[in-house]
Design a protein around this motif. Structure first.
Motif, PDB file in Angstrom:
ATOM      1  N   CYS A  62       4.307   5.594 -11.361  1.00  0.00           N
ATOM      2  CA  CYS A  62       3.577   6.603 -12.135  1.00  0.00           C
ATOM      3  C   CYS A  62       2.837   7.515 -11.168  1.00  0.00           C
ATOM      4  O   CYS A  62       2.825   7.286  -9.960  1.00  0.00           O
ATOM      5  CB  CYS A  62       2.598   5.932 -13.103  1.00  0.00           C
ATOM      6  SG  CYS A  62       1.329   4.929 -12.306  1.00  0.00           S
ATOM      7  N   ALA A  63       2.222   8.545 -11.721  1.00  0.00           N
ATOM      8  CA  ALA A  63       1.382   9.418 -10.897  1.00  0.00           C
ATOM      9  C   ALA A  63       0.236   8.586 -10.330  1.00  0.00           C
ATOM     10  O   ALA A  63      -0.314   7.713 -11.019  1.00  0.00           O
ATOM     11  CB  ALA A  63       0.846  10.568 -11.747  1.00  0.00           C
ATOM     12  N   SER A  64      -0.127   8.836  -9.084  1.00  0.00           N
ATOM     13  CA  SER A  64      -1.180   8.030  -8.458  1.00  0.00           C
ATOM     14  C   SER A  64      -2.480   8.064  -9.251  1.00  0.00           C
ATOM     15  O   SER A  64      -3.196   7.069  -9.320  1.00  0.00           O
ATOM     16  CB  SER A  64      -1.405   8.452  -7.013  1.00  0.00           C
ATOM     17  OG  SER A  64      -1.752   9.813  -6.933  1.00  0.00           O
ATOM     18  N   ALA A  65      -2.772   9.178  -9.894  1.00  0.00           N
ATOM     19  CA  ALA A  65      -4.005   9.288 -10.688  1.00  0.00           C
ATOM     20  C   ALA A  65      -4.001   8.355 -11.896  1.00  0.00           C
ATOM     21  O   ALA A  65      -5.059   7.978 -12.401  1.00  0.00           O
ATOM     22  CB  ALA A  65      -4.196  10.729 -11.164  1.00  0.00           C
ATOM     23  N   HIS A  66      -2.827   7.941 -12.343  1.00  0.00           N
ATOM     24  CA  HIS A  66      -2.727   7.061 -13.513  1.00  0.00           C
ATOM     25  C   HIS A  66      -2.761   5.571 -13.163  1.00  0.00           C
ATOM     26  O   HIS A  66      -2.861   4.721 -14.062  1.00  0.00           O
ATOM     27  CB  HIS A  66      -1.433   7.340 -14.281  1.00  0.00           C
ATOM     28  CG  HIS A  66      -1.430   8.654 -14.996  1.00  0.00           C
ATOM     29  ND1 HIS A  66      -0.265   9.320 -15.270  1.00  0.00           N
ATOM     30  CD2 HIS A  66      -2.429   9.425 -15.480  1.00  0.00           C
ATOM     31  CE1 HIS A  66      -0.544  10.445 -15.902  1.00  0.00           C
ATOM     32  NE2 HIS A  66      -1.858  10.529 -16.030  1.00  0.00           N
ATOM     33  N   ILE A  67      -2.662   5.231 -11.897  1.00  0.00           N
ATOM     34  CA  ILE A  67      -2.527   3.818 -11.508  1.00  0.00           C
ATOM     35  C   ILE A  67      -3.652   2.945 -12.076  1.00  0.00           C
ATOM     36  O   ILE A  67      -3.357   1.901 -12.667  1.00  0.00           O
ATOM     37  CB  ILE A  67      -2.365   3.670  -9.984  1.00  0.00           C
ATOM     38  CG1 ILE A  67      -0.971   4.181  -9.580  1.00  0.00           C
ATOM     39  CG2 ILE A  67      -2.566   2.217  -9.541  1.00  0.00           C
ATOM     40  CD1 ILE A  67      -0.705   4.218  -8.091  1.00  0.00           C
ATOM     41  N   PRO A  68      -4.930   3.288 -11.963  1.00  0.00           N
ATOM     42  CA  PRO A  68      -5.964   2.400 -12.518  1.00  0.00           C
ATOM     43  C   PRO A  68      -5.813   2.154 -14.023  1.00  0.00           C
ATOM     44  O   PRO A  68      -5.936   1.011 -14.489  1.00  0.00           O
ATOM     45  CB  PRO A  68      -7.272   3.136 -12.204  1.00  0.00           C
ATOM     46  CG  PRO A  68      -6.961   3.985 -11.013  1.00  0.00           C
ATOM     47  CD  PRO A  68      -5.532   4.421 -11.225  1.00  0.00           C
ATOM     48  N   ALA A  69      -5.503   3.181 -14.800  1.00  0.00           N
ATOM     49  CA  ALA A  69      -5.340   3.012 -16.248  1.00  0.00           C
ATOM     50  C   ALA A  69      -4.064   2.236 -16.570  1.00  0.00           C
ATOM     51  O   ALA A  69      -4.037   1.447 -17.519  1.00  0.00           O
ATOM     52  CB  ALA A  69      -5.333   4.371 -16.939  1.00  0.00           C
ATOM     53  N   VAL A  70      -3.008   2.436 -15.785  1.00  0.00           N
ATOM     54  CA  VAL A  70      -1.764   1.679 -15.981  1.00  0.00           C
ATOM     55  C   VAL A  70      -2.027   0.191 -15.738  1.00  0.00           C
ATOM     56  O   VAL A  70      -1.587  -0.673 -16.505  1.00  0.00           O
ATOM     57  CB  VAL A  70      -0.649   2.231 -15.063  1.00  0.00           C
ATOM     58  CG1 VAL A  70       0.503   1.258 -14.931  1.00  0.00           C
ATOM     59  CG2 VAL A  70      -0.160   3.581 -15.586  1.00  0.00           C
ATOM     60  N   VAL A  71      -2.764  -0.121 -14.677  1.00  0.00           N
ATOM     61  CA  VAL A  71      -3.108  -1.520 -14.390  1.00  0.00           C
ATOM     62  C   VAL A  71      -3.869  -2.121 -15.572  1.00  0.00           C
ATOM     63  O   VAL A  71      -3.575  -3.244 -16.008  1.00  0.00           O
ATOM     64  CB  VAL A  71      -3.913  -1.633 -13.080  1.00  0.00           C
ATOM     65  CG1 VAL A  71      -4.553  -3.007 -12.931  1.00  0.00           C
ATOM     66  CG2 VAL A  71      -3.010  -1.324 -11.879  1.00  0.00           C
ATOM     67  N   GLU A  72      -4.822  -1.396 -16.117  1.00  0.00           N
ATOM     68  CA  GLU A  72      -5.584  -1.890 -17.282  1.00  0.00           C
ATOM     69  C   GLU A  72      -4.668  -2.162 -18.466  1.00  0.00           C
ATOM     70  O   GLU A  72      -4.812  -3.183 -19.146  1.00  0.00           O
ATOM     71  CB  GLU A  72      -6.675  -0.899 -17.674  1.00  0.00           C
ATOM     72  CG  GLU A  72      -7.844  -0.863 -16.719  1.00  0.00           C
ATOM     73  CD  GLU A  72      -8.912   0.135 -17.140  1.00  0.00           C
ATOM     74  OE1 GLU A  72      -8.932   0.548 -18.317  1.00  0.00           O
ATOM     75  OE2 GLU A  72      -9.739   0.497 -16.270  1.00  0.00           O
ATOM     76  N   ASP A  73      -3.737  -1.268 -18.734  1.00  0.00           N
ATOM     77  CA  ASP A  73      -2.817  -1.471 -19.854  1.00  0.00           C
ATOM     78  C   ASP A  73      -1.922  -2.688 -19.637  1.00  0.00           C
ATOM     79  O   ASP A  73      -1.623  -3.418 -20.583  1.00  0.00           O
ATOM     80  CB  ASP A  73      -1.959  -0.222 -20.075  1.00  0.00           C
ATOM     81  CG  ASP A  73      -2.589   0.768 -21.042  1.00  0.00           C
ATOM     82  OD1 ASP A  73      -3.739   0.531 -21.474  1.00  0.00           O
ATOM     83  OD2 ASP A  73      -1.927   1.768 -21.363  1.00  0.00           O
ATOM     84  N   ILE A  74      -1.478  -2.907 -18.424  1.00  0.00           N
ATOM     85  CA  ILE A  74      -0.628  -4.070 -18.140  1.00  0.00           C
ATOM     86  C   ILE A  74      -1.439  -5.356 -18.266  1.00  0.00           C
ATOM     87  O   ILE A  74      -0.933  -6.367 -18.751  1.00  0.00           O
ATOM     88  CB  ILE A  74       0.053  -3.926 -16.768  1.00  0.00           C
ATOM     89  CG1 ILE A  74       1.044  -2.751 -16.838  1.00  0.00           C
ATOM     90  CG2 ILE A  74       0.771  -5.207 -16.366  1.00  0.00           C
ATOM     91  CD1 ILE A  74       1.612  -2.330 -15.509  1.00  0.00           C
TER      92      ILE A  74
END
Length: 173
Positions: A62-74
């Motif tokens: 994903c876009a690097s800016a989305h990584i923290p939110a993606v981790v939370e969703d996972i």
């Protein structure tokens, strides 16, 4: 901080891994539709015929800016976050309930993303090297019963196969 090291074992290839990997990719993709993430089944369970730890590996780009939110969703899918776990540019999550799985979150189309895809595809295209890698994995598992020691024992073979994959990629262009 959760300990990264854990007991491991290597088993013969299970054709069910393909469907399990597909289902996990589908579930994570649905969870991350907002992020326009790419999700791929990687690792040994994604290579037909390859012996492996019975743990499905999936990478999320994903876009690097989305990584923290993606981790939370996972994490909401039952995965525990272990940070980069020794691999710069990656966020590592694992779940040990059935089916056990690892998720590797990284920048889409970054070098780590490309290397993981290249390694998987090269092993699929080269059954001889997949068999060599399977032997290495079995020998490493016989010598070490935990993840970190096992990983260290197979590192040289991974480096050699990756070099061959890169060389083959250069030859094709």
């Amino acid at each position: 901080m959760v300990d990264l090291d854990e007991p491991i074992h290597v088993v013969a290839y299970d054709p069910a891994w393909a469907e399990t990997g597909h289902a996990l990719v589908r579930d994570i993709s649905r969870q991350l539709v907002w992020a326009s993430a790419d999700v791929e089944h990687i690792g040994s369970t994604s290579v037909p015929g390859l012996d492996a730890k019975p743990v499905i590996d999936v990478q999320v780009g994903c876009a690097s800016a989305h990584i923290p939110a993606v981790v939370e969703d996972i994490q909401r899918l039952g995965f525990e976050h272990l940070g980069p776990a020794g691999v710069p540019g990656r966020e590592y999550l694992r779940r040990r309930s059935e089916p056990p799985a690892n998720v590797h979150v990284m920048e889409r189309d970054g070098q780590l993303w490309k290397d993981n895809i290249l390694f998987r595809n090269f092993l699929i295209s080269r059954p001889d090297l997949a068999r060599r890698y399977a032997r290495t994995k079995r020998e490493a598992a016989d010598q070490a019963s935990t993840l970190l020691a096992y990983s260290a024992l197979k590192a040289r073979t991974i480096t050699e196969i990756m070099a061959a994959a890169r060389q083959a990629g250069r030859s094709e262009t």
